[in-house]
Design a protein around this motif. Structure first.
Motif, PDB file in Angstrom:
ATOM      1  N   GLY A  24       0.832  -1.212   0.000  1.00 49.73           N
ATOM      2  CA  GLY A  24       0.000   0.000   0.000  1.00 49.73           C
ATOM      3  C   GLY A  24       0.858   1.250   0.000  1.00 49.73           C
ATOM      4  N   LEU A  25       1.962   1.204   0.773  1.00 51.44           N
ATOM      5  CA  LEU A  25       2.856   2.370   0.820  1.00 51.44           C
ATOM      6  C   LEU A  25       3.449   2.635  -0.558  1.00 51.44           C
ATOM      7  CD1 LEU A  25       4.316   4.454   2.742  1.00 51.44           C
ATOM      8  CD2 LEU A  25       6.262   2.906   2.592  1.00 51.44           C
ATOM      9  N   ARG A  26       3.941   1.569  -1.175  1.00 52.03           N
ATOM     10  CA  ARG A  26       4.585   1.763  -2.484  1.00 52.03           C
ATOM     11  C   ARG A  26       3.549   2.104  -3.558  1.00 52.03           C
ATOM     12  NH1 ARG A  26      10.214   0.063  -2.667  1.00 52.03           N
ATOM     13  NH2 ARG A  26      10.700  -0.691  -0.598  1.00 52.03           N
ATOM     14  N   LEU A  85      15.686   4.581   4.772  1.00 46.60           N
ATOM     15  CA  LEU A  85      15.888   5.794   3.979  1.00 46.60           C
ATOM     16  C   LEU A  85      14.688   6.048   3.071  1.00 46.60           C
ATOM     17  CD1 LEU A  85      19.658   5.378   3.093  1.00 46.60           C
ATOM     18  CD2 LEU A  85      18.649   7.218   4.428  1.00 46.60           C
ATOM     19  N   TYR A  86      14.155   4.981   2.502  1.00 49.74           N
ATOM     20  CA  TYR A  86      12.964   5.138   1.652  1.00 49.74           C
ATOM     21  C   TYR A  86      11.793   5.699   2.469  1.00 49.74           C
ATOM     22  CZ  TYR A  86       8.786   3.874  -0.955  1.00 49.74           C
ATOM     23  OH  TYR A  86       7.568   3.916  -1.574  1.00 49.74           O
ATOM     24  N   SER A  87      11.562   5.156   3.669  1.00 47.61           N
ATOM     25  CA  SER A  87      10.419   5.600   4.481  1.00 47.61           C
ATOM     26  C   SER A  87      10.633   7.017   5.015  1.00 47.61           C
ATOM     27  CB  SER A  87      10.202   4.653   5.663  1.00 47.61           C
ATOM     28  OG  SER A  87      10.069   3.332   5.209  1.00 47.61           O
ATOM     29  N   THR A 123      12.344   9.456   3.829  1.00 47.20           N
ATOM     30  CA  THR A 123      12.353  10.539   2.833  1.00 47.20           C
ATOM     31  C   THR A 123      10.986  10.707   2.180  1.00 47.20           C
ATOM     32  OG1 THR A 123      13.202   8.975   1.179  1.00 47.20           O
ATOM     33  CG2 THR A 123      14.812  10.360   2.293  1.00 47.20           C
ATOM     34  N   CYS A 124       9.998  10.016   2.714  1.00 48.58           N
ATOM     35  CA  CYS A 124       8.621  10.126   2.208  1.00 48.58           C
ATOM     36  C   CYS A 124       8.107  11.553   2.410  1.00 48.58           C
ATOM     37  CB  CYS A 124       7.748   9.135   2.972  1.00 48.58           C
ATOM     38  SG  CYS A 124       5.987   9.368   2.718  1.00 48.58           S
ATOM     39  N   HIS A 125       7.349  12.041   1.451  1.00 50.21           N
ATOM     40  CA  HIS A 125       6.781  13.400   1.560  1.00 50.21           C
ATOM     41  C   HIS A 125       5.883  13.513   2.799  1.00 50.21           C
ATOM     42  CE1 HIS A 125       8.210  14.481  -2.432  1.00 50.21           C
ATOM     43  NE2 HIS A 125       7.784  13.308  -2.846  1.00 50.21           N
ATOM     44  N   SER A 126       5.134  12.460   3.080  1.00 48.94           N
ATOM     45  CA  SER A 126       4.228  12.511   4.230  1.00 48.94           C
ATOM     46  C   SER A 126       5.006  12.579   5.540  1.00 48.94           C
ATOM     47  CB  SER A 126       3.319  11.276   4.256  1.00 48.94           C
ATOM     48  OG  SER A 126       2.466  11.296   3.153  1.00 48.94           O
ATOM     49  N   SER A 152       0.855   3.751  -3.266  1.00 47.29           N
ATOM     50  CA  SER A 152       0.326   5.115  -3.144  1.00 47.29           C
ATOM     51  C   SER A 152       1.438   6.152  -3.039  1.00 47.29           C
ATOM     52  CB  SER A 152      -0.594   5.204  -1.918  1.00 47.29           C
ATOM     53  OG  SER A 152       0.139   4.879  -0.741  1.00 47.29           O
ATOM     54  N   CYS A 153       2.689   5.711  -3.149  1.00 47.27           N
ATOM     55  CA  CYS A 153       3.849   6.617  -3.065  1.00 47.27           C
ATOM     56  C   CYS A 153       3.840   7.576  -4.265  1.00 47.27           C
ATOM     57  CB  CYS A 153       5.118   5.755  -3.078  1.00 47.27           C
ATOM     58  SG  CYS A 153       6.637   6.647  -3.395  1.00 47.27           S
ATOM     59  N   TYR A 154       4.160   8.847  -3.999  1.00 51.49           N
ATOM     60  CA  TYR A 154       4.153   9.835  -5.086  1.00 51.49           C
ATOM     61  C   TYR A 154       5.117   9.447  -6.187  1.00 51.49           C
ATOM     62  CZ  TYR A 154       1.645  12.778  -1.797  1.00 51.49           C
ATOM     63  OH  TYR A 154       0.726  13.258  -0.925  1.00 51.49           O
ATOM     64  N   TYR A 155       6.289   8.926  -5.814  1.00 47.30           N
ATOM     65  CA  TYR A 155       7.267   8.563  -6.837  1.00 47.30           C
ATOM     66  C   TYR A 155       6.750   7.399  -7.695  1.00 47.30           C
ATOM     67  CZ  TYR A 155      11.200   6.819  -9.296  1.00 47.30           C
ATOM     68  OH  TYR A 155      12.001   6.385 -10.316  1.00 47.30           O
ATOM     69  N   LEU A 183      16.324  12.327  -3.248  1.00 48.40           N
ATOM     70  CA  LEU A 183      16.797  10.959  -3.506  1.00 48.40           C
ATOM     71  C   LEU A 183      15.720   9.905  -3.227  1.00 48.40           C
ATOM     72  CD1 LEU A 183      20.408  11.133  -2.082  1.00 48.40           C
ATOM     73  CD2 LEU A 183      19.730  10.856  -4.466  1.00 48.40           C
ATOM     74  N   HIS A 184      14.513  10.367  -2.922  1.00 47.13           N
ATOM     75  CA  HIS A 184      13.459   9.403  -2.561  1.00 47.13           C
ATOM     76  C   HIS A 184      13.244   8.348  -3.658  1.00 47.13           C
ATOM     77  CE1 HIS A 184       9.979   7.934  -0.457  1.00 47.13           C
ATOM     78  NE2 HIS A 184       9.193   8.146  -1.495  1.00 47.13           N
ATOM     79  N   GLY A 185      13.243   8.781  -4.904  1.00 51.62           N
ATOM     80  CA  GLY A 185      13.044   7.835  -6.019  1.00 51.62           C
ATOM     81  C   GLY A 185      14.138   6.782  -6.058  1.00 51.62           C
ATOM     82  N   TYR A 229      -4.839   7.597   1.378  1.00 52.73           N
ATOM     83  CA  TYR A 229      -4.482   6.958   2.649  1.00 52.73           C
ATOM     84  C   TYR A 229      -2.973   6.753   2.784  1.00 52.73           C
ATOM     85  CZ  TYR A 229      -9.454   6.248   2.958  1.00 52.73           C
ATOM     86  OH  TYR A 229     -10.800   6.479   3.014  1.00 52.73           O
ATOM     87  N   HIS A 230      -2.227   7.400   1.902  1.00 51.95           N
ATOM     88  CA  HIS A 230      -0.774   7.191   1.907  1.00 51.95           C
ATOM     89  C   HIS A 230      -0.151   7.432   3.281  1.00 51.95           C
ATOM     90  CE1 HIS A 230       3.218   6.822   0.284  1.00 51.95           C
ATOM     91  NE2 HIS A 230       3.553   7.967   0.844  1.00 51.95           N
ATOM     92  N   ARG A 231      -0.569   8.518   3.937  1.00 52.03           N
ATOM     93  CA  ARG A 231       0.050   8.859   5.233  1.00 52.03           C
ATOM     94  C   ARG A 231      -0.177   7.754   6.261  1.00 52.03           C
ATOM     95  NH1 ARG A 231      -4.135  13.709   5.694  1.00 52.03           N
ATOM     96  NH2 ARG A 231      -4.006  13.331   3.467  1.00 52.03           N
TER      97      ARG A 231
HETATM   98  S1  FES Z   1       6.736   6.638   0.351  1.00 52.97           S
HETATM   99 FE1  FES Z   1       7.022   7.738  -1.489  1.00 52.97          FE
HETATM  100  S2  FES Z   1       6.010   9.594  -1.092  1.00 52.97           S
HETATM  101 FE2  FES Z   1       5.658   8.489   0.715  1.00 52.97          FE
END
Ligand code: FES
Length: 233
Positions: free
Chosen positions: A65-67, A158-160, A162-165, A69-72, A199-201, A111-113
């Motif tokens: 679900g996280l991936r 690092l992936y989590s 750097t999430c925008h949320s 709905s992730c913006y990247y 570097l989130h992507g 529901y990304h957050r």
């Molecule tokens: S995990 Fe990519 S924007 Fe939140």
């Protein structure tokens, strides 16, 4: 053309592999190693309640679900899978039919957050698994698998983080840092995350590969296909 094709291949391969691994019926555990698709907390070690282990396929919804709905990931799968739009400043293919994120399934992106918060809990579980991967029969231990698991959880963190949320959780909700309690601290945290965010992507890609490769590595150990170097202190 090459980039969208590679994206489609890699994302499809990951989803197929992750689904197979989680539903394969095999607990991917070898000595003190456990696959990131599973957890020692859920039926395999710290809390020995096998019935909780049955929840793992359900809990797999959290990272997926996280991936999803992730913006990247949204940007890349809309461009690669749907070609709608294929890039910036290009007219949409299905003009007039886009309803934003107000209809199923895209409404779930809102529901990304929540997926992020749940995923941060999962990351804590994975860090505990990594600590356990450095112990064997009561001794400090280093094996190639311990290092593989450590690298994997660093990439996932690092992936989590750097999430925008996560930026919003840390400081985005504050209008004026100078007026907020511990404002300097929140500001520093937000600025640090701002610097890391471009570097989130990259972390999205690296962590996706590392999760799958860690699972493959432990499966190969279980099958006796490979034997790793180990040091017990
Ligand atoms: S995990 Fe990519 S924007 Fe939140």
């Amino acid at each position: 053309m090459i980039e969208p094709a590679l994206t489609v291949i890699c994302y499809s391969a990951f989803v197929i592999y992750a689904t197979w691994s989680v539903f394969s019926g095999t607990n991917v555990v070898f000595d003190s190693y456990v696959s990131p698709f599973f957890s020692t907390w859920l039926g395999f070690g710290l809390i020995r309640v096998p019935v909780i282990g049955i929840l793992i396929p359900i809990l797999a919804v959290i990272p997926l679900g996280l991936r999803g709905s992730c913006y990247y990931y949204r940007k890349s799968y809309f461009r690669s899978f749907f070609w709608d739009p294929p890039a910036c400043a290009i007219q949409e293919l299905k003009r007039g039919r886009y309803r934003g994120e107000t209809r199923f399934p895209w409404v779930l992106n809102n529901y990304h957050r929540y997926f992020l918060v749940l995923s941060l809990i999962v990351v804590v579980f994975l860090w505990v698994d990594v600590v356990r991967a450095f112990t064997y029969q009561g001794h400090f231990f280093v094996g190639l698998g311990s290092v593989v698991m450590l690298v994997n959880v660093i990439l996932l963190s690092l992936y989590s983080l750097t999430c925008h949320s996560f930026r919003y959780l840390m400081g985005g909700r504050i209008d004026r840092f100078s007026k907020a309690r511990a404002g300097m601290l929140w500001q520093r945290a937000t600025m640090t995350l701002n610097r890391m965010n471009p570097l989130h992507g990259a972390w999205a890609w690296y962590s996706m590969f590392s999760v799958a490769l860690t699972d493959v590595y432990i499966r190969l150990l279980m099958a006796g296909v490979i034997h790793e170097p180990r040091w017990i202190f």
